[in-house]
Scaffold this active site. Sequence first.
Site, PDB file in Angstrom:
ATOM      1  N   ARG A  83      19.455   8.206  -3.735  1.00 16.80           N
ATOM      2  CA  ARG A  83      20.231   8.976  -2.311  1.00 16.80           C
ATOM      3  C   ARG A  83      21.477   8.005  -2.059  1.00 16.80           C
ATOM      4  O   ARG A  83      21.149   7.396  -1.942  1.00 16.80           O
ATOM      5  CB  ARG A  83      18.969   9.122  -0.744  1.00 16.80           C
ATOM      6  CG  ARG A  83      19.796  10.144   0.004  1.00 16.80           C
ATOM      7  CD  ARG A  83      18.566  10.824   0.880  1.00 16.80           C
ATOM      8  NE  ARG A  83      19.354  12.110   2.005  1.00 16.80           N
ATOM      9  CZ  ARG A  83      19.867  11.565   2.979  1.00 16.80           C
ATOM     10  NH1 ARG A  83      19.998  10.216   3.313  1.00 16.80           N
ATOM     11  NH2 ARG A  83      20.949  12.465   4.051  1.00 16.80           N
TER      12      ARG A  83
ATOM     13  N   LYS B 167       9.547   0.460   2.030  1.00 18.84           N
ATOM     14  CA  LYS B 167       9.190   1.850   0.769  1.00 18.84           C
ATOM     15  C   LYS B 167       8.693   1.323   0.117  1.00 18.84           C
ATOM     16  O   LYS B 167       8.765   0.421  -0.673  1.00 18.84           O
ATOM     17  CB  LYS B 167      11.228   1.989   0.637  1.00 18.84           C
ATOM     18  CG  LYS B 167      11.480   3.278  -0.406  1.00 18.84           C
ATOM     19  CD  LYS B 167      12.987   3.464  -0.134  1.00 18.84           C
ATOM     20  CE  LYS B 167      13.279   4.471  -0.984  1.00 18.84           C
ATOM     21  NZ  LYS B 167      14.139   5.532  -1.015  1.00 18.84           N
TER      22      LYS B 167
ATOM     23  N   ARG C 238      15.471   2.860  15.942  1.00 20.51           N
ATOM     24  CA  ARG C 238      16.308   1.699  16.776  1.00 20.51           C
ATOM     25  C   ARG C 238      15.346   1.282  18.230  1.00 20.51           C
ATOM     26  O   ARG C 238      14.130   2.117  17.912  1.00 20.51           O
ATOM     27  CB  ARG C 238      16.915   2.204  17.159  1.00 20.51           C
ATOM     28  CG  ARG C 238      18.492   3.289  17.383  1.00 20.51           C
ATOM     29  CD  ARG C 238      18.945   2.485  15.917  1.00 20.51           C
ATOM     30  NE  ARG C 238      20.270   1.567  15.946  1.00 20.51           N
ATOM     31  CZ  ARG C 238      20.552   0.583  15.810  1.00 20.51           C
ATOM     32  NH1 ARG C 238      20.174   0.110  14.435  1.00 20.51           N
ATOM     33  NH2 ARG C 238      21.261  -0.337  15.966  1.00 20.51           N
TER      34      ARG C 238
END
Length: 324
Positions: free
Chosen positions: A122, A187, A322
């Site tokens: 992406r 990932k 976060r």
Amino acid sequence: MPIDPSALLAALSAEHAVSGAQLARQLGVTRAAVWKQIEHLRELGAPVEAAAGSGYRLAWRLEPLAADSIRERLDVATRARLAALAVHWRIDSTNTELQRGAAAAAGIEVCLAETQTAGRGRRGREWQSPLGGNLYLSLLRRFEAGMAQLSGLSLVAGVAVVDALADCCGVDVGLKWPNDVLAEGRKLAGILVELGGEFLGPCHAVIGVGINLRLPATTHGRIDQPAIDIASLCREVPSRNALAARLIARLIEALDRFETQGFAAFGEAYARHDLLRGHHVRVLAAGAAHDGIAAGVDERGALIVRHGRTAAHYDSAEVSVRAA
């Protein structure tokens, strides 16, 4: 006489070492030519090891991708819908290859490759594509409706990838909006959807999927985020041809449903795998950073983030989790 790199790779074994002299005789070339091609295979990411005094061996068994093997694992109805299924040894990008022939595509087309020289993620990021260890697959499908009706398509593809992985190896994975498949916070797979055609229709979508089955250590160092492979999650790595077949079947099934029912039909399935929901996130959109709490996705697949008392809907953004 040049060596066919695929022939050399096929002559190597994970069970025992093969000497350079034996490979040279088998392939009808010099030992120097064998050594040169071995180095080339290593540069491409192939897991070729040198065993001192005995030759070369593979760090793990490699299963070549084969169109016939993939087709025979599909049911008759799915097989009949494929206008093309091509397997390439080396290509710039499976997505790019399907885009090149999209105008002439007569039906669903699938493209796979052992390695890519210009694999893309992406936002133009490079997708690391080492030889023989992973799955690089793209599928092209036409839609009579226009591009505006395809909102949420990358999320639908993500659900299909999760289902295909569950079919083949039962790994526990989740989805990070809009196109990442994660396991243990790292990932495992990525999805790239590219559209073409008319805005109001007809149009086509090319859905590219990269799945890490075995990542060489050298590749880990070139990836700009924490990554993981199936070999780290499963006792036995599934057949690449079997995984490719399940991925094709799951994608076609999901896209058929998406065309008639839209993203709304996948809302519950996506929610079950949504890794962002309820977490503090930072959203980078329109050149600015916005902190908030992820609150799932809307009926179009846009990310909902609560910023204090207000909720914003993001169709395109970079998102990071976060600390609370």
